[in-house]
Design a protein around this motif. Structure first.
Motif, PDB file in Angstrom:
ATOM      1  N   GLU B 292      -1.277  -5.699  11.545  1.00 17.15           N
ATOM      2  CA  GLU B 292      -0.269  -5.871  10.482  1.00 17.15           C
ATOM      3  C   GLU B 292      -0.170  -4.598   9.665  1.00 17.15           C
ATOM      4  O   GLU B 292      -1.207  -4.019   9.286  1.00 17.15           O
ATOM      5  N   PRO B 293       1.053  -4.174   9.343  1.00 19.72           N
ATOM      6  CA  PRO B 293       1.199  -3.025   8.440  1.00 19.72           C
ATOM      7  C   PRO B 293       0.782  -3.438   7.029  1.00 19.72           C
ATOM      8  O   PRO B 293       0.713  -4.624   6.736  1.00 19.72           O
ATOM      9  N   PRO B 294       0.552  -2.506   6.141  1.00 18.16           N
ATOM     10  CA  PRO B 294       0.159  -2.875   4.782  1.00 18.16           C
ATOM     11  C   PRO B 294       1.302  -3.613   4.072  1.00 18.16           C
ATOM     12  O   PRO B 294       2.470  -3.402   4.368  1.00 18.16           O
ATOM     13  N   THR B 295       0.915  -4.474   3.137  1.00 14.43           N
ATOM     14  CA  THR B 295       1.912  -5.235   2.360  1.00 14.43           C
ATOM     15  C   THR B 295       1.945  -4.694   0.930  1.00 14.43           C
ATOM     16  O   THR B 295       1.080  -3.906   0.536  1.00 14.43           O
ATOM     17  N   LEU B 296       2.900  -5.214   0.176  1.00 15.54           N
ATOM     18  CA  LEU B 296       2.962  -4.830  -1.238  1.00 15.54           C
ATOM     19  C   LEU B 296       1.744  -5.360  -1.989  1.00 15.54           C
ATOM     20  O   LEU B 296       1.339  -4.803  -3.005  1.00 15.54           O
ATOM     21  N   ASN B 297       1.173  -6.435  -1.455  1.00 19.84           N
ATOM     22  CA  ASN B 297      -0.064  -6.944  -2.048  1.00 19.84           C
ATOM     23  C   ASN B 297      -1.167  -5.898  -1.924  1.00 19.84           C
ATOM     24  O   ASN B 297      -1.960  -5.701  -2.848  1.00 19.84           O
ATOM     25  N   ASP B 298      -1.193  -5.208  -0.756  1.00 21.35           N
ATOM     26  CA  ASP B 298      -2.186  -4.147  -0.581  1.00 21.35           C
ATOM     27  C   ASP B 298      -1.949  -3.018  -1.583  1.00 21.35           C
ATOM     28  O   ASP B 298      -2.892  -2.436  -2.121  1.00 21.35           O
ATOM     29  N   VAL B 299      -0.680  -2.730  -1.794  1.00 20.28           N
ATOM     30  CA  VAL B 299      -0.345  -1.684  -2.765  1.00 20.28           C
ATOM     31  C   VAL B 299      -0.851  -2.096  -4.147  1.00 20.28           C
ATOM     32  O   VAL B 299      -1.513  -1.318  -4.849  1.00 20.28           O
ATOM     33  N   PHE B 300      -0.520  -3.343  -4.526  1.00 20.44           N
ATOM     34  CA  PHE B 300      -0.925  -3.862  -5.835  1.00 20.44           C
ATOM     35  C   PHE B 300      -2.448  -3.864  -5.951  1.00 20.44           C
ATOM     36  O   PHE B 300      -3.015  -3.464  -6.975  1.00 20.44           O
ATOM     37  N   LEU B 301      -3.100  -4.279  -4.855  1.00 22.75           N
ATOM     38  CA  LEU B 301      -4.571  -4.365  -4.850  1.00 22.75           C
ATOM     39  C   LEU B 301      -5.191  -2.993  -5.036  1.00 22.75           C
ATOM     40  O   LEU B 301      -6.122  -2.815  -5.823  1.00 22.75           O
ATOM     41  N   GLU B 302      -4.652  -2.038  -4.316  1.00 19.19           N
ATOM     42  CA  GLU B 302      -5.260  -0.711  -4.381  1.00 19.19           C
ATOM     43  C   GLU B 302      -5.047  -0.036  -5.732  1.00 19.19           C
ATOM     44  O   GLU B 302      -5.922   0.650  -6.244  1.00 19.19           O
ATOM     45  N   ILE B 303      -3.879  -0.323  -6.330  1.00 24.01           N
ATOM     46  CA  ILE B 303      -3.596   0.338  -7.617  1.00 24.01           C
ATOM     47  C   ILE B 303      -4.305  -0.358  -8.779  1.00 24.01           C
ATOM     48  O   ILE B 303      -4.843   0.290  -9.663  1.00 24.01           O
TER      49      ILE B 303
END
Lengths: 384, 312
Positions: B292-303
């Protein structure tokens, strides 16, 4: 756009069944209940001649003064003069006793050595008969005393003079109608119904205030001047409430036969002013009370009921008590002012009282409107 | 620019709802404002629309300052609020006509626009229905029709799919894309990242009243280290092998539970191949494999260090 808003607000109001119930059906039901209750009171208060039996014996026939006294308060002549006190049956003692036992008469009178009254039980009718007899005996005693001390006096003239009941005071209505305390209830009911226009005013403010409803927030985002929207809403509220008051007036006038004095244009004027007072009262409450709709409705109903009570809707003497003990409460009570205006139209020839009340009501309208405007003119909110 | 917001600050007593909030919306885009509940999305929209007072900052729409009296600007804006704002006493047609009538005075034109809006949201069969007879999804569609009937150039939708069934949600999302294709600029707020990913051409991610990242879907995902998430079904995995997976090039994290090996890796080529090769050398049989490609949740999680989903 004004007409567009007016028509749609009118549709919204007419289709609000709950508010239509409180503003229209409830006063109609209350008027009907008042009518039923007060009709009985009126019947109760109306005087019906007392049925009384007179034992027709020799002693009676010899007592011409008593026969004359009886004739003065019974029979067609007395009825024509509105003095009829008794409906008399001349019967034998046995027949009188039978009539009394079957409750067909309130009591019977027989004369032997003295004038005697026989009743089955005590009550108002029995007290009336006794009162009549006491009066007659006192008069007779007076005559006998005077004659015994002045034998030369003309007995016939003396008896006529003493027995005569002359009214020195004449009842003269100061207006076109005879006073009827029952109309106070109906007039204060109409006044209460006028103030129930506050339900519509309240609903309209809620509908256009961004911090009071999602619809209000949505409307605030439209390219429409808020005051124009408010005026269209107010006009719609006034229109529907005037319609409701008209229905109530027609029902009271034509179905319940309540008299309004017949000055139609002035009746329409007080209804209109009363309705606007009610609608602006609702906008005032809705503007200043920041809590939920339930609280606002509670305040409107509570205040209206207290004002109605003080205006005499639940107890007609309250109006008199307020006017004598704390007249300022009467002036500060829009329901009292509206009810008083109806009463002034019904009862007085002069319009002074009527227009004074109208002026006070206009003061209320201006006051409520200014406060509402001060709140409504705000276009941005700290929170919504 | 259609909307320009600079340094917007909004306080509720001690709480800072918007903290130097900045963003721009360009003509013709579908701009998504994504953030968990309470992140300040609706507050931002209400400030932009001049419903709420704010403490600091400037807001311009089509280059003009926005204010409650800016009727020329308001005429070009369509609003679909989070709370359904229709009148219970008016039927579907009347509700749309009422709100449309605040923008369009010509009766003939208005009638045509109302009919078009009814067709657009698929309420033709319900035009005489009163709101209380409509399902949640149909009610949301009516809410949208009331906001777009006057054909605005800028449409702001604040969480329009909350509590909506999947069918109505798809209908709403397709409708938004159609409106955009017809020329409208869209601002779309949501806490559903899948929706934002699906329809928005540019996205701003909000947290605690601040914009924490802005860009296209790909740009946002490009901002983080996570490249893809690999899920491999294996029957058994010893701790030493798991440590070995963690030591592979580009691997950020590796977890094993419920017979699933979940590996998150940074951007890089052949991450899946490298993983499968390693498992093969350790004689680990694999079942199903997902990438799976990264999701916006991953973006939110990382930031932010927290899951976007956890905040919902």
């Amino acid at each position: 756009m004004f007409l567009h808003n007016y028509i749609y607000r009118l549709k919204c109001l007419i289709r609000d069944k709950e508010t239509v119930f409180w503003t229209m059906i409830f006063p109609l039901v209350l008027a009907t209940l008042f009518y039923m209750a007060f009709s009985n009171i009126a019947n109760f208060e109306g005087f019906s001649p007392v049925k009384v039996g007179i034992v027709d014996n020799q002693e009676l026939q010899e007592n011409t003064n008593f026969l004359r006294a009886l004739a003065s308060v019974s029979g067609e002549t007395a009825a024509a003069d509105d003095r009829e006190l008794f409906i008399i049956s001349y019967v034998s003692r046995a027949e009188a006793e039978a009539l009394l036992q079957s409750n067909k008469i309130s009591g019977y009178i027989y004369i032997e050595e003295d004038i005697n009254l026989v009743v089955k039980h005590t009550g108002i009718n029995q007290s009336i008969i006794k009162g009549f007899l006491d009066d007659f005996k006192q008069t007779t005693s007076t005559v006998m005393t005077i004659v015994s001390r002045n034998p030369m006096v003309d007995q016939g003239l003396l008896i006529n003079t003493i027995a005569e009941r002359r009214e020195y005071l004449k009842e003269q209505p100061i207006g076109m109608e005879n006073p009827d305390p029952m109309v106070v209830y109906f007039y204060s009911l109409i006044a209460m119904a006028c103030l129930y226009g506050g339900f519509w005013g309240m609903k309209e403010v809620t509908a256009i205030q961004a911090n009071q409803s999602p619809q209000g927030a949505r409307i605030s985002l439209a390219p429409a001047h808020k005051m124009k929207l408010f005026l269209a809403s107010m006009l719609a509220a006034t229109t529907i409430q005037m319609g409701i008051i008209s229905v109530l007036l027609l029902y009271m006038s034509f179905v319940l036969k309540i008299s309004f004095g017949g000055r139609l244009s002035y009746i329409i004027l007080i209804c209109l002013v009363g309705t606007i007072t009610g609608v602006t009262f609702g906008t005032f409450i809705s503007s200043v009370v920041k809590r939920g709709e339930g609280l606002k409705i509670g305040i409107l109903i509570g205040v209206t009921q207290i004002l109605s009570f003080l205006a005499g809707m639940m107890y007609d003497k309250m109006k008199y008590i307020v006017n004598t003990k704390a007249p300022i409460l009467g002036i500060l009570n829009p329901i009292n002012l509206i009810a008083d205006s109806f009463y002034a139209l019904y009862y007085y020839d002069s319009y002074n009282k009527f227009f004074t009340n109208i002026a006070y009501l206009c003061g209320f309208i201006i006051g409520f409107s200014i406060i509402t405007y001060m709140v409504l003119r705000r276009q941005k909110y700290g929170s919504i | 620019m259609v909307i320009t917001v600079k340094n917007l600050v909004k306080r509720y007593d001690d709480l800072i709802a918007l903290d130097h909030f900045n963003f721009e919306v360009k003509e013709g885009e579908i701009f998504g404002l994504l953030g968990p509940n309470g992140s300040g999305k609706t507050t931002a929209i209400n400030c932009i629309l001049s419903l709420l007072k704010y403490d600091k900052g400037t807001i311009e729409i089509y280059g003009k300052p926005m204010s409650p009296d800016a009727y020329d600007l308001k005429r070009n804006i369509g609003i679909i609020m989070q709370n359904v704002a229709v009148f219970e006493e008016l039927n579907v047609y009347e509700n749309i006509d009422y709100f449309c009538g605040m923008y369009i005075t010509d009766k003939k034109l208005r009638r045509q626009l109302v009919e078009e809006a009814i067709d657009f949201v698929g309420l033709r069969d319900f035009r005489k229905f009163y709101p209380k007879k409509l399902s949640g999804g149909l009610l949301r569609r009516l809410n949208i029709a009331c906001g777009i009937a006057h054909k605005p150039k800028l449409i702001i939708l604040d969480e329009p799919t909350v509590a909506v069934d999947p069918q109505s949600r798809n209908n709403i999302l397709e409708g938004i894309q159609r409106l955009n294709k017809e020329g409208a600029t869209i601002v779309y707020t949501s806490h559903y990242m899948e929706e934002v990913e699906e329809i928005c051409t540019r996205i701003a991610i909000m947290d605690k009243g601040r914009i924490i990242a802005t860009g296209t879907n790909d740009e946002l995902k490009g901002m983080i280290n996570s490249g893809e998430k690999l899920t491999v079904e294996v029957l058994k995995l010893e701790h030493g092998i798991l440590e070995g997976v963690r030591g592979l090039p580009n691997v950020v994290s590796a977890e094993f539970y419920d017979n699933l090996l979940i590996v998150k890796s940074t951007k890089g080529k052949n991450n899946l191949v490298a993983l499968l090769d390693y498992l093969k050398t350790k004689n680990i049989s694999v079942g199903k494999i997902y990438s799976e490609p990264p999701t916006l949740n991953d973006v939110f999680l990382e930031i932010t260090g927290k899951e976007l989903r956890d905040q919902l």
